[in-house]
Design an enzyme around this catalytic site. Sequence first.
Site, PDB file in Angstrom:
ATOM      1  N   VAL A   1       0.808  -1.222   0.000  1.00 58.15           N
ATOM      2  CA  VAL A   1       0.000   0.000   0.000  1.00 58.15           C
ATOM      3  C   VAL A   1       0.843   1.275   0.000  1.00 58.15           C
ATOM      4  O   VAL A   1       0.282   2.360  -0.119  1.00 58.15           O
ATOM      5  CB  VAL A   1      -0.964   0.028   1.207  1.00 58.15           C
ATOM      6  CG1 VAL A   1      -2.026  -1.052   1.075  1.00 58.15           C
ATOM      7  CG2 VAL A   1      -0.208  -0.092   2.520  1.00 58.15           C
ATOM      8  N   TYR A   2       2.151   1.177   0.138  1.00 57.59           N
ATOM      9  CA  TYR A   2       2.973   2.382   0.145  1.00 57.59           C
ATOM     10  C   TYR A   2       2.941   3.030  -1.237  1.00 57.59           C
ATOM     11  O   TYR A   2       3.296   2.411  -2.236  1.00 57.59           O
ATOM     12  CB  TYR A   2       4.415   2.054   0.521  1.00 57.59           C
ATOM     13  CG  TYR A   2       4.630   1.638   1.965  1.00 57.59           C
ATOM     14  CD1 TYR A   2       3.596   1.659   2.893  1.00 57.59           C
ATOM     15  CD2 TYR A   2       5.884   1.221   2.399  1.00 57.59           C
ATOM     16  CE1 TYR A   2       3.799   1.280   4.209  1.00 57.59           C
ATOM     17  CE2 TYR A   2       6.098   0.838   3.709  1.00 57.59           C
ATOM     18  CZ  TYR A   2       5.053   0.869   4.609  1.00 57.59           C
ATOM     19  OH  TYR A   2       5.268   0.482   5.914  1.00 57.59           O
ATOM     20  N   GLY A   3       2.501   4.286  -1.261  1.00 62.32           N
ATOM     21  CA  GLY A   3       2.386   4.974  -2.533  1.00 62.32           C
ATOM     22  C   GLY A   3       1.387   4.330  -3.466  1.00 62.32           C
ATOM     23  O   GLY A   3       1.499   4.468  -4.685  1.00 62.32           O
TER      24      GLY A   3
ATOM     25  N   LYS B   1       4.872  -6.153   2.824  1.00 56.34           N
ATOM     26  CA  LYS B   1       3.734  -6.455   3.689  1.00 56.34           C
ATOM     27  C   LYS B   1       2.459  -6.539   2.870  1.00 56.34           C
ATOM     28  O   LYS B   1       2.379  -5.985   1.772  1.00 56.34           O
ATOM     29  CB  LYS B   1       3.552  -5.371   4.757  1.00 56.34           C
ATOM     30  CG  LYS B   1       4.803  -4.997   5.522  1.00 56.34           C
ATOM     31  CD  LYS B   1       4.503  -3.895   6.519  1.00 56.34           C
ATOM     32  CE  LYS B   1       5.769  -3.234   6.994  1.00 56.34           C
ATOM     33  NZ  LYS B   1       6.371  -2.359   5.951  1.00 56.34           N
TER      34      LYS B   1
END
Length: 327
Positions: A52-54, A80
Site C-alpha cells: 500500500v505504500y504509494g 507487507k
Amino acid sequence: MEQRHLGRTGLRVSRIGLGTLTWGRDVGEQDAADLLKAFWEAGGTLIDTADVYGGGDAEYLLGQMMQRLVPRRDLVLATKAGSVPDPDRRFDGSRGHLLSALDASLERLGTDHVDLWQVHAFDAETPLEETLQALDIAVSSGRARYAGISNFSGWQLAKAATWQLAAPGVRTRLASTQMEYSLLQRGVEREVLPAALDLGVGLLPSSPLGRGVLTGKYRHGVPADSRGASDGLSAFVAPYLDEAAGRIVDAVAIAADGLAATPLQVALAWVRDRPGVVAPIVGARNAHQLAAALSVEALSLPDEICQALDDVSAPVHRYPDQDWSTL
C-alpha cells in the site's frame, strides 16, 4: 554495516533498515534511487516496503531499481500485505486476499520471491489460523523465504508465534514483528517485546526517531519543509510535539552535546541496541538524511547515558504489566 540474525532464524540483515513509506508519494524516482544506492554502498541490506505504500508505487520503484542499480541478491527484501483501502475494513487477513496481494507485490517488484513477507496488521474478522496459513503457503511455494507480522499486540503476537511453533516443520516460524518503537513510544516494552524475546521473534522498530521529532528539528517550532508542516503527515507528527515529548527531546540533545554527536545519532543508537531489537527502519527522504542516520554505525552509547535516557522516557508500568509481587 554490522549484520544481525532476524529472530531465531538463519536470516541475517543489516542492523539498520531502509523504509519506503513515502516512496512514490513524497519521494520521487531520483531521490529513491539515490537512497537505495547510498544504503547499498554503506553495507545496508534490509529494505522494507508494503503493497500500500504509494498505492503500490513504492514497490514498483524498488523493482525498477533492482534491475538497473542494485543487485537483487545483495538485498533482503521485505514487504507487507493486509492493509486495504476500504473505509469499512482497514485490514484483510484472509488467505485469498493475502496470497493475491503477494502475487501482485512480486509482479511490481519484478522478482520471484521476497525475503521477508509480513502481515501488515491483525484482522479480527478472519480466523488467525487462516491468516497464518497464508504465510505457510507463501514460504512452502517459494514466494517468500521468511514470514513475519506487524502491528500485532502482545497477546496477538504470542498466539500467532505459538501457533506456528506447534507443528515444527509444517508451519513457518515467525521471524519478526514490526512495531513503532522509540524514546517517545515505548509501549511495546509492556507486552510485545517480552513475548517476542520469549518466542524468538525479532523486533523491527518503525519510526525509531519518534516520527522525526527526536532529531531535534521541532524544538523551536515546525520547519516549513518538515513532515510536521505537510498536509499528509502533520497529524502523524503532532502527537509527539507535546510537553512530555519536549522533555525527552531536550535530554537527547543534552546527551548528544556531551558525546559530540547529534540528537539523531543518540536516539537511533538507543533503540538499535535495545534488547530484542534487530534493525530499526529509517525513512529518510533524501541521501543527506540517510547519511546522517547511517553515521550511527560508529556510535555506541555509554551505559550511564542509556540509563539517563531510560529514566527520562520511562513509560508507566502498573498492574498487570509489572510483576505483581513488586506492587
